[in-house]
Motif scaffolding. Structure first.
Motif: not given
Length: 308
Positions: A57-58, A60-74, A96-108
């Motif tokens: 996951a570290p 494969l994920a292109p972004h930090d799964p918990i990093k927020q960016s109000l300029y990139s929402k939705l 937050r980048d959905l692909l990164s969160r999905i990849i880290y979600g597989a670990r959980i």
């Protein structure tokens, strides 16, 4: 003279396919039957994909799964008219980048499966082995307790346990493990009762083997086939129940990138941002499907009655 010599030197016939099949161990035969099962292989491939996602996951994920960016929402996925390559599957309402969160979600999800299944497998195997081996009052006490647990719907009992312990991913894993104990206990008890009457057990007892040795070194190894199948199917149930608890707010807590929690977070956005709920839901679907397909294939491969 030459004929006699030929008779004395007579070569042994080459082993036939039938002879080779008879010489194979049960494990080799099971693996060969599993290899012929296309659906089981498909399930194994799906599971390996998710395992790779979890392990790497570290990288494969292109972004930090918990990093927020109000300029990139939705942000929509790349194939949408407004999508960009920076966010392949889009972003959620916190940017937050959905692909990164999905990849880290597989670990959980894999961790949830391993921990909860280990809890239920350990305690269920011990309880079922003692109930089947000793019988009598011990059997009645253990199995009536298992019947009591089975009287409640598993997800409802898990909710009660988590509500008592407190909402967290750790407590959700404990709850899922506890509610699954009766499945393993009943399975092991039936297998132990079947094995206990066989000659090798009586022979080991006649040679002075103690109860612990009989249970753990003689009987339980012969009960592995149904346990392997149940364990594989148990992973699917654990992932599904963990997602359900997180969806209800009783499992993984924000901002943990867990698929069920992502579904709960995105349900209010389903009309505006379909990707926020679609992709986490598909991950749950395919992971559960993979374990179910492999479990069904293992059941067919390990069942001696299905041998060709």
């Amino acid at each position: 003279m030459s004929a006699a010599a030929t008779t004395l030197k007579g070569t042994q016939p080459a082993p036939t396919n039938e002879g080779l099949e008879k010489s194979r161990s049960p494990l080799v035969e099971a693996l060969l039957r599993l290899r012929k099962n296309k659906t089981a292989i498909a399930g194994l491939i799906i599971i390996l994909i998710f395992l790779c996602m979890a392990l790497f996951a570290p990288w494969l994920a292109p972004h930090d799964p918990i990093k927020q960016s109000l300029y990139s929402k939705l942000k929509p996925p790349i194939w949408d008219a407004k999508g960009t390559w920076e966010y392949v599957l889009g972003t959620d309402d916190f940017g937050r980048d959905l692909l990164s969160r999905i990849i880290y979600g597989a670990r959980i999800s894999m961790v949830v499966g391993v921990v909860s299944v280990s809890i239920s497998l350990f305690f269920g195997t011990i309880a079922g082995a003692f109930a089947g081996f000793y019988g009598g009052k011990i059997d009645n006490v253990i199995m009536r307790f298992m019947d009591l647990l089975l009287a409640f719907p598993s997800i409802l009992l898990a909710i009660v346990i988590v509500a008592f312990l407190g909402p967290s991913l750790r407590n959700a894993m404990i709850a899922i493990g506890v509610v699954s104990i009766p499945r393993y206990a009943r399975l092991v008890r039936g297998s132990v009762l079947e094995e206990y009457s066989k000659d090798y057990v009586q022979a080991a007892r006649a040679l002075g083997a103690r109860d612990g040795r009989l249970i753990f070194l003689h009987i339980l190894p012969n009960c592995l086939a149904p346990l392997i199948v149940q364990t594989t199917l148990g992973f699917a149930s654990a992932i599904l129940e963990a997602a359900a608890l997180s969806f209800l707010g009783l499992g993984a807590q924000p901002p943990t990138p867990e698929w069920g929690a992502m579904l709960a977070n995105g349900r209010a956005l389903i009309l505006r941002a379909w990707w926020a709920v679609t992709f986490p839901g598909l991950m749950i679907l395919f992971s559960v499907l993979g374990f179910n397909l492999l479990g069904d294939g293992l059941r067919d491969a390990l069942d001696p009655r299905l041998r060709d």
